[in-house]
Design an enzyme around this catalytic site. Structure first.
Site, mmCIF file in Angstrom:
data_model
loop_
_atom_site.group_PDB
_atom_site.id
_atom_site.type_symbol
_atom_site.label_atom_id
_atom_site.label_comp_id
_atom_site.label_asym_id
_atom_site.label_seq_id
_atom_site.Cartn_x
_atom_site.Cartn_y
_atom_site.Cartn_z
ATOM 1 N NE ARG A 119 -4.881 -23.911 -18.813
ATOM 2 C CZ ARG A 119 -5.612 -23.746 -19.906
ATOM 3 N NH1 ARG A 119 -5.151 -23.063 -20.911
ATOM 4 N NH2 ARG A 119 -6.804 -24.288 -20.005
ATOM 5 C CD GLN A 124 -2.029 -31.811 -16.060
ATOM 6 O OE1 GLN A 124 -2.323 -32.889 -15.548
ATOM 7 N NE2 GLN A 124 -1.367 -31.724 -17.184
ATOM 8 C CG ASP A 127 -6.029 -25.604 -15.976
ATOM 9 O OD1 ASP A 127 -6.769 -24.614 -16.104
ATOM 10 O OD2 ASP A 127 -5.370 -26.089 -16.912
ATOM 11 C CB SER A 130 -8.393 -27.402 -17.869
ATOM 12 O OG SER A 130 -7.302 -26.977 -18.641
ATOM 13 C CE1 TYR A 224 -3.927 -21.155 -23.428
ATOM 14 C CE2 TYR A 224 -1.790 -20.567 -22.522
ATOM 15 C CZ TYR A 224 -3.092 -20.972 -22.343
ATOM 16 O OH TYR A 224 -3.556 -21.216 -21.086
HETATM 17 P P1 NAD Z 1 -7.996 -21.794 -25.763
HETATM 18 O O1 NAD Z 1 -9.311 -21.822 -25.052
HETATM 19 O O2 NAD Z 1 -7.123 -20.601 -25.585
HETATM 20 O O3 NAD Z 1 -8.293 -21.929 -27.354
HETATM 21 C C1 NAD Z 1 -9.088 -22.967 -27.858
HETATM 22 C C2 NAD Z 1 -8.469 -23.510 -29.116
HETATM 23 O O4 NAD Z 1 -8.671 -22.594 -30.203
HETATM 24 C C3 NAD Z 1 -6.959 -23.755 -29.049
HETATM 25 O O5 NAD Z 1 -6.707 -25.117 -29.278
HETATM 26 C C4 NAD Z 1 -6.408 -22.869 -30.143
HETATM 27 O O6 NAD Z 1 -5.277 -23.432 -30.779
HETATM 28 C C5 NAD Z 1 -7.591 -22.783 -31.086
HETATM 29 N N1 NAD Z 1 -7.542 -21.680 -32.056
HETATM 30 C C6 NAD Z 1 -7.116 -20.406 -31.884
HETATM 31 N N2 NAD Z 1 -7.221 -19.709 -33.020
HETATM 32 C C7 NAD Z 1 -7.754 -20.542 -33.945
HETATM 33 C C8 NAD Z 1 -8.121 -20.409 -35.310
HETATM 34 N N3 NAD Z 1 -7.932 -19.260 -35.954
HETATM 35 N N4 NAD Z 1 -8.625 -21.463 -35.954
HETATM 36 C C9 NAD Z 1 -8.801 -22.647 -35.307
HETATM 37 N N5 NAD Z 1 -8.484 -22.853 -34.026
HETATM 38 C C10 NAD Z 1 -7.963 -21.813 -33.338
HETATM 39 O O7 NAD Z 1 -7.159 -23.091 -25.508
HETATM 40 P P2 NAD Z 1 -7.155 -24.114 -24.299
HETATM 41 O O8 NAD Z 1 -8.257 -25.078 -24.502
HETATM 42 O O9 NAD Z 1 -7.163 -23.362 -23.031
HETATM 43 O O10 NAD Z 1 -5.789 -24.890 -24.515
HETATM 44 C C11 NAD Z 1 -4.703 -24.340 -25.246
HETATM 45 C C12 NAD Z 1 -3.490 -25.238 -25.164
HETATM 46 O O11 NAD Z 1 -3.066 -25.388 -23.812
HETATM 47 C C13 NAD Z 1 -3.713 -26.625 -25.664
HETATM 48 O O12 NAD Z 1 -2.515 -27.023 -26.284
HETATM 49 C C14 NAD Z 1 -3.905 -27.436 -24.442
HETATM 50 O O13 NAD Z 1 -3.612 -28.806 -24.619
HETATM 51 C C15 NAD Z 1 -2.924 -26.766 -23.521
HETATM 52 N N6 NAD Z 1 -3.269 -26.989 -22.119
HETATM 53 C C16 NAD Z 1 -2.257 -27.405 -21.261
HETATM 54 C C17 NAD Z 1 -2.550 -27.633 -19.923
HETATM 55 C C18 NAD Z 1 -1.505 -28.085 -18.956
HETATM 56 O O14 NAD Z 1 -0.420 -28.393 -19.342
HETATM 57 N N7 NAD Z 1 -1.787 -28.089 -17.670
HETATM 58 C C19 NAD Z 1 -3.829 -27.420 -19.446
HETATM 59 C C20 NAD Z 1 -4.808 -26.999 -20.337
HETATM 60 C C21 NAD Z 1 -4.509 -26.764 -21.685
#
Ligand code: NAD
Length: 371
Positions: A119, A124, A127, A130, A224
Site C-alpha cells: 500500500r 496505487q 492495488d 482497493s 491499518y
Molecule cells: P481494511 O479493509 O483492512 O479495514 C477496513 C476498516 O476497518 C479500516 O479502516 C479499519 O481501521 C477498520 N476497523 C478495523 N477494526 C475496527 C473496529 N474494531 N471498529 C471499527 N473499525 C474498524 O482497510 P482498508 O480499506 O484496506 O484500508 C486500511 C488503511 O489503508 C486506510 O488507512 C487506507 O486509507 C489505507 N490505504 C492506503 C493505500 C495506499 O496508500 N496506497 C491504499 C489503500 C488503503
C-alpha cells in the site's frame, strides 16, 4: 511470450482477469494473449470481443503459457501444461491455500499475489484490494438502499415532508468510505465510525458525522487497524449501541489484516433496531462484524419488541455482484503489474523491486533459499 487468461472455476466467481479493451496493451507490449473460452461470460464479455481485440480464444490457452492471469488462484494441476517456470498473477490469500502454495513451490511456479501489492503511492494503480473494496463499498450502500422500505433522501412535498434515512457505517477504510459517499449521494443522513483517528477527517470530508466514542485510537503498522482487546470491544459495543438503535440502515466493513473480522454488533443489538431496519455486513465472508450473519444469505432477525424484524444481509464475494466494473478495475491493476514486470520488452520481474518482492509468494529461488 504467451499470457493466458483463465476461466474462473470457483463457485460464485463472476469476474475475469483481463477485459477485451486491455488486450491491446499487452499485444503492443509484445505479448501473445490467449483466453479460455467463456472466461468473460459471467462478466458479460463475449469470446468474440477478445478475438476482435487481438487475443486467441482456445481451450488450450494455458498450454505453453509463460504467465497465467486469473482472479482466484488457478489449481496447480491446471498449470501443468504451462511453459516451464511459468508465473501466475491472481489473488491468492496464501493462508487459505497452504497445500496449493506448497505444490506450486515444488513445481517451480512463480506466484504473484495481488492482495500483497504494497500500500505505497507508487503501487496505487496496481492495488486490487482497493479497487475491489471500492466496488464492494458502493454495492453495500445500494443493497442497503434497495432493501430499506424508506426513502434515503429528504423530500419536501405538498403532501408533507419525508424524513431522510439515518445510516451508520462502521469501518471507514476504502469500502466504508465508498459506502458513506454513496449513501450521502443518495441523500441519507450518515454517521461513520472507525478505530483509526485519521478516518474521522475522511468521514467528515464526505459530509457525514464521525462518531467519537472517546476510546483510544487503534492504529497499527502501515496505517491499518490493530485487533481490539475483549475489554475494548465490549466498551465499543456499549457506546455504539444507541447509534445502532437509531439507524435505519447499518453497514459494517471493519477488518484487521490477517485476522478474523472483529465482532462489532451482537445479536441483541440487531434485535434492538427498529422494525424494517437493514444491516449489511461486508465482512460476513471473514467471520462477520455482526453476530448471526450468514455470508451470501439474508437472515430476518425478530426485533426485541416482537414487532417486525431486521434484515441481516451477509456479503459473499461482493465484487462478483458487479462483475463488469469489478473486472475492468481488476484487469487494469493486473495490466499495470505486468507493465512493471516487463523490462526490455520481456516478462522479467525485478525481484529486488519493492512491489514485485511484496507480491512474490513462490519462486524457484525461494526453494533454493529454504534448502
Ligand atoms: P481494511 O479493509 O483492512 O479495514 C477496513 C476498516 O476497518 C479500516 O479502516 C479499519 O481501521 C477498520 N476497523 C478495523 N477494526 C475496527 C473496529 N474494531 N471498529 C471499527 N473499525 C474498524 O482497510 P482498508 O480499506 O484496506 O484500508 C486500511 C488503511 O489503508 C486506510 O488507512 C487506507 O486509507 C489505507 N490505504 C492506503 C493505500 C495506499 O496508500 N496506497 C491504499 C489503500 C488503503
Amino acid at each position: 511470450m504467451r499470457i493466458a487468461v483463465a476461466r474462473e472455476t470457483e463457485p460464485g466467481e463472476t469476474r475475469v482477469a483481463l477485459v477485451p479493451e486491455l488486450v491491446g496493451r499487452l499485444v503492443s507490449a509484445g505479448y501473445e494473449v490467449a483466453v479460455e473460452p467463456g472466461a468473460g461470460r459471467a462478466a458479460l464479455l463475449d469470446d468474440q470481443e477478445y478475438a476482435d481485440a487481438g487475443a486467441t480464444v482456445s481451450d488450450n490457452a494455458l498450454h505453453g503459457a509463460g504467465l497465467v492471469l486469473s482472479v482466484q488462484p488457478v489449481k496447480p494441476e491446471a498449470l501443468r501444461f504451462c511453459a516451464p517456470r511459468a508465473a501466475t498473477v491472481s489473488f491468492l490469500f496464501a493462508g487459505r491455500h497452504a497445500d496449493e502454495v506448497a505444490q506450486r513451490q515444488s513445481a517451480g511456479i512463480t506466484t504473484f499475489a495481488m492482495e500483497q501489492v504494497p500500500r505505497i503511492s507508487r503501487a496505487q494503480s496496481m492495488d486490487a484490494l482497493s479497487s475491489q473494496a471500492l466496488v464492494s463499498g458502493y454495492r453495500c450502500a445500494i443493497v442497503a438502499a434497495g432493501r430499506l422500505r424508506e426513502f434515503f433522501p429528504l423530500s419536501m412535498t405538498a403532501a408533507g415532508t419525508v424524513r431522510p434515512a439515518q445510516v451508520l457505517v462502521l469501518g471507514a477504510g476504502v469500502a466504508g468510505l465508498q459506502a458513506i459517499a454513496t449513501c450521502r449521494r443518495l441523500g441519507a443522513v450518515v454517521k461513520g465510525y472507525d478505530v483509526r483517528a485519521a478516518a474521522a477527517e475522511e468521514i467528515a470530508s464526505l459530509g457525514a458525522t464521525a462518531i467519537d466514542l472517546e476510546l483510544p485510537t487503534l492504529e497499527g503498522s502501515g496505517g491499518y487497524a490493530r485487533e481490539m482487546t475483549e475489554e475494548r470491544a465490549q466498551l465499543q459495543r456499549e457506546r455504539l449501541a444507541p447509534h445502532i438503535a437509531a439507524a435505519h440502515a447499518l453497514i459494517t466493513t471493519a477488518a484487521v489484516p490477517g485476522r478474523q473480522a472483529p465482532l462489532l454488533v451482537t445479536a441483541e443489538m440487531v434485535a434492538g433496531m427498529r422494525p424494517g431496519s437493514v444491516v449489511v455486513d461486508l465482512a460476513a465472508d471473514s467471520g462477520g462484524n455482526v453476530e448471526g450473519v450468514v455470508a451470501g444469505s439474508v437472515v430476518n432477525v425478530p426485533t426485541a419488541t416482537g414487532h417486525g424484524s431486521v434484515q441481516l444481509w451477509g456479503g459473499a464475494n461482493v465484487p462478483s455482484q458487479m462483475p463488469a466494473p469489478a473486472s475492468r478495475l481488476y484487469a487494469q491493476n493486473v495490466v499495470n503489474v505486468i507493465q512493471l514486470m516487463t523490462r526490455d520488452g520481456m516478462f522479467d520481474p525485478d525481484l529486488n523491486d519493492e512491489i514485485v518482492a511484496g507480491m512474490l509468494v513462490t519462486h524457484p529461488s525461494l526453494a533454493a533459499q529454504a534448502a
